[in-house]
Scaffold this motif. Structure first.
Motif, mmCIF file in Angstrom:
data_model
loop_
_atom_site.group_PDB
_atom_site.id
_atom_site.type_symbol
_atom_site.label_atom_id
_atom_site.label_comp_id
_atom_site.label_asym_id
_atom_site.label_seq_id
_atom_site.Cartn_x
_atom_site.Cartn_y
_atom_site.Cartn_z
ATOM 1 N N GLU A 98 23.585 34.637 62.542
ATOM 2 C CA GLU A 98 24.233 34.036 61.242
ATOM 3 C C GLU A 98 25.653 33.992 61.167
ATOM 4 N N VAL A 99 26.192 32.812 60.645
ATOM 5 C CA VAL A 99 27.283 32.406 60.353
ATOM 6 C C VAL A 99 27.873 32.818 59.043
ATOM 7 N N PHE A 100 28.812 33.478 58.837
ATOM 8 C CA PHE A 100 29.658 33.857 57.610
ATOM 9 C C PHE A 100 30.952 33.059 57.502
ATOM 10 N N ILE A 101 31.245 32.805 56.278
ATOM 11 C CA ILE A 101 32.592 32.486 55.929
ATOM 12 C C ILE A 101 33.146 33.619 55.224
ATOM 13 N N ARG A 102 34.442 33.848 55.723
ATOM 14 C CA ARG A 102 35.284 35.054 55.073
ATOM 15 C C ARG A 102 36.476 34.253 54.375
ATOM 16 N N VAL A 103 36.640 34.590 53.161
ATOM 17 C CA VAL A 103 37.608 33.911 52.329
ATOM 18 C C VAL A 103 38.649 34.930 51.994
ATOM 19 N N THR A 104 39.806 34.656 52.449
ATOM 20 C CA THR A 104 40.924 35.718 51.871
ATOM 21 C C THR A 104 41.973 34.788 51.189
ATOM 22 N N ASP A 105 41.870 35.455 49.984
ATOM 23 C CA ASP A 105 43.100 34.529 48.851
ATOM 24 C C ASP A 105 44.060 35.606 48.510
ATOM 25 N N TYR A 106 45.296 35.690 48.867
ATOM 26 C CA TYR A 106 46.224 36.264 48.519
ATOM 27 C C TYR A 106 47.114 35.631 47.461
ATOM 28 N N SER A 107 46.883 35.951 46.124
ATOM 29 C CA SER A 107 47.558 35.251 45.046
ATOM 30 C C SER A 107 47.604 36.065 43.746
ATOM 31 N N ASP A 108 48.219 35.611 42.698
ATOM 32 C CA ASP A 108 48.249 36.317 41.317
ATOM 33 C C ASP A 108 47.101 36.241 40.380
ATOM 34 N N MET A 109 45.973 35.667 41.088
ATOM 35 C CA MET A 109 44.865 35.366 40.333
ATOM 36 C C MET A 109 44.298 36.709 40.363
ATOM 37 N N ASP A 110 43.727 37.041 39.357
ATOM 38 C CA ASP A 110 42.564 38.197 39.074
ATOM 39 C C ASP A 110 41.856 38.322 39.890
ATOM 40 N N ARG A 111 41.241 39.484 40.560
ATOM 41 C CA ARG A 111 40.310 39.524 41.637
ATOM 42 C C ARG A 111 38.906 39.174 41.172
ATOM 43 N N GLU A 112 38.538 39.377 39.833
ATOM 44 C CA GLU A 112 37.192 39.079 39.160
ATOM 45 C C GLU A 112 37.320 37.544 38.927
ATOM 46 N N GLU A 113 38.533 36.899 38.634
ATOM 47 C CA GLU A 113 38.507 35.498 38.420
ATOM 48 C C GLU A 113 38.312 35.073 39.988
ATOM 49 N N GLN A 114 38.943 35.528 41.055
ATOM 50 C CA GLN A 114 38.725 34.963 42.272
ATOM 51 C C GLN A 114 37.359 34.956 42.820
ATOM 52 N N GLN A 115 36.641 36.197 42.646
ATOM 53 C CA GLN A 115 35.228 36.623 42.780
ATOM 54 C C GLN A 115 34.413 35.393 42.221
ATOM 55 N N GLU A 116 34.580 34.959 40.996
ATOM 56 C CA GLU A 116 33.964 33.999 40.477
ATOM 57 C C GLU A 116 34.066 32.520 40.996
ATOM 58 N N LEU A 117 35.253 32.323 40.933
ATOM 59 C CA LEU A 117 35.782 31.208 41.664
ATOM 60 C C LEU A 117 35.211 30.857 43.102
ATOM 61 N N TYR A 118 35.210 31.794 43.936
ATOM 62 C CA TYR A 118 34.699 31.497 45.205
ATOM 63 C C TYR A 118 33.320 31.563 45.462
ATOM 64 N N SER A 120 31.283 30.447 43.083
ATOM 65 C CA SER A 120 30.926 28.876 42.697
ATOM 66 C C SER A 120 31.304 27.931 43.742
ATOM 67 N N LEU A 121 32.404 27.978 44.405
ATOM 68 C CA LEU A 121 32.780 27.062 45.343
ATOM 69 C C LEU A 121 32.117 27.073 46.871
ATOM 70 N N ILE A 122 31.702 28.301 47.118
ATOM 71 C CA ILE A 122 30.878 28.552 48.290
ATOM 72 C C ILE A 122 29.334 28.004 47.863
ATOM 73 N N HIS A 123 28.853 28.121 46.699
ATOM 74 C CA HIS A 123 27.694 27.546 46.317
ATOM 75 C C HIS A 123 27.881 25.993 46.411
ATOM 76 N N ASP A 124 28.785 25.429 45.971
ATOM 77 C CA ASP A 124 28.972 23.935 46.057
ATOM 78 C C ASP A 124 28.825 23.517 47.383
ATOM 79 N N LEU A 125 29.552 24.216 48.328
ATOM 80 C CA LEU A 125 29.886 23.908 49.794
ATOM 81 C C LEU A 125 28.407 23.908 50.459
ATOM 82 N N LYS A 126 27.596 24.975 49.998
ATOM 83 C CA LYS A 126 26.221 25.270 50.641
ATOM 84 C C LYS A 126 25.397 24.051 50.349
ATOM 85 N N GLU A 127 25.501 23.717 48.994
ATOM 86 C CA GLU A 127 24.697 22.359 48.713
ATOM 87 C C GLU A 127 25.115 21.102 49.364
#
Length: 131
Positions: A98-118, A120-127
Motif C-alpha cells: 500500500e502506498v502512503f502520502i506523508r505530508v509534513t507542513d511546518y508553518s504558523d497554521m493551527d494544527r487543526e486547520e492543517q488537518q482539515e486542509l490536508y 480535504s486536499l488529499i481527498h481531491d487528489l484521490k478523486e
C-alpha cells in the motif's frame, strides 16, 4: 505566532510513479493543491491561493519518493533560522504494497486547520487519480 509541525499520512491506491508528478510539477500541484502554480526560470514556485501569492523553492527532491519546498519571504529569501516548509513523501508498506502520502507542513497554521486542509486536499487528489 509560533510554528507548528503537522504530519499526516494518507493511504492511496496509486503507484508512486503515477503520483510523483502531482507533487513535483507546477501543473500537477495546480490540479489539486493550489488555485494555480507557476514556476520561473530560477525554479521558484509561485503558489496562488485565494488571490494570495506564496513563493517557495524546491530544496529537495527524489524521483518517485519525495519533494520538499521551503517558502520564501517577501524579498524572495529563505528564512534561514527557522524556515517554513512543506514536504510530500511517498512511502510504501512492503508487506501490503500500500502506498502512503506523508505530508509534513511546518508553518504558523493551527494544527487543526492543517488537518482539515490536508484531509480535504488529499481527498481531491484521490478523486483526480482514482485512488
Amino acid at each position: 505566532m509560533p510554528k507548528e509541525k503537522f504530519i499526516g499520512e494518507y493511504p492511496i491506491n496509486a503507484s508512486k510513479k503515477m503520483l510523483y508528478p502531482y507533487f513535483s510539477t507546477a501543473s500537477g500541484l495546480a490540479q489539486w493543491f493550489a488555485d494555480d502554480v507557476n514556476i520561473n526560470e530560477d525554479k521558484v514556485f509561485t503558489f496562488l491561493w485565494d488571490g494570495d501569492e506564496n513563493k517557495a523553492k524546491m530544496v529537495s527532491s527524489r524521483t518517485n519518493s519525495h519533494v520538499r519546498f521551503e517558502f520564501l519571504d517577501e524579498e524572495g529569501q529563505s528564512e534561514d533560522d527557522d524556515p517554513t516548509y512543506l514536504e510530500f513523501k511517498l512511502d510504501m508498506n512492503e508487506l501490503t504494497q500500500e502506498v502512503f502520502i506523508r505530508v509534513t507542513d511546518y508553518s504558523d497554521m493551527d494544527r487543526e486547520e492543517q488537518q482539515e486542509l490536508y484531509d480535504s486536499l488529499i481527498h481531491d487528489l484521490k478523486e483526480i487519480v482514482g485512488g
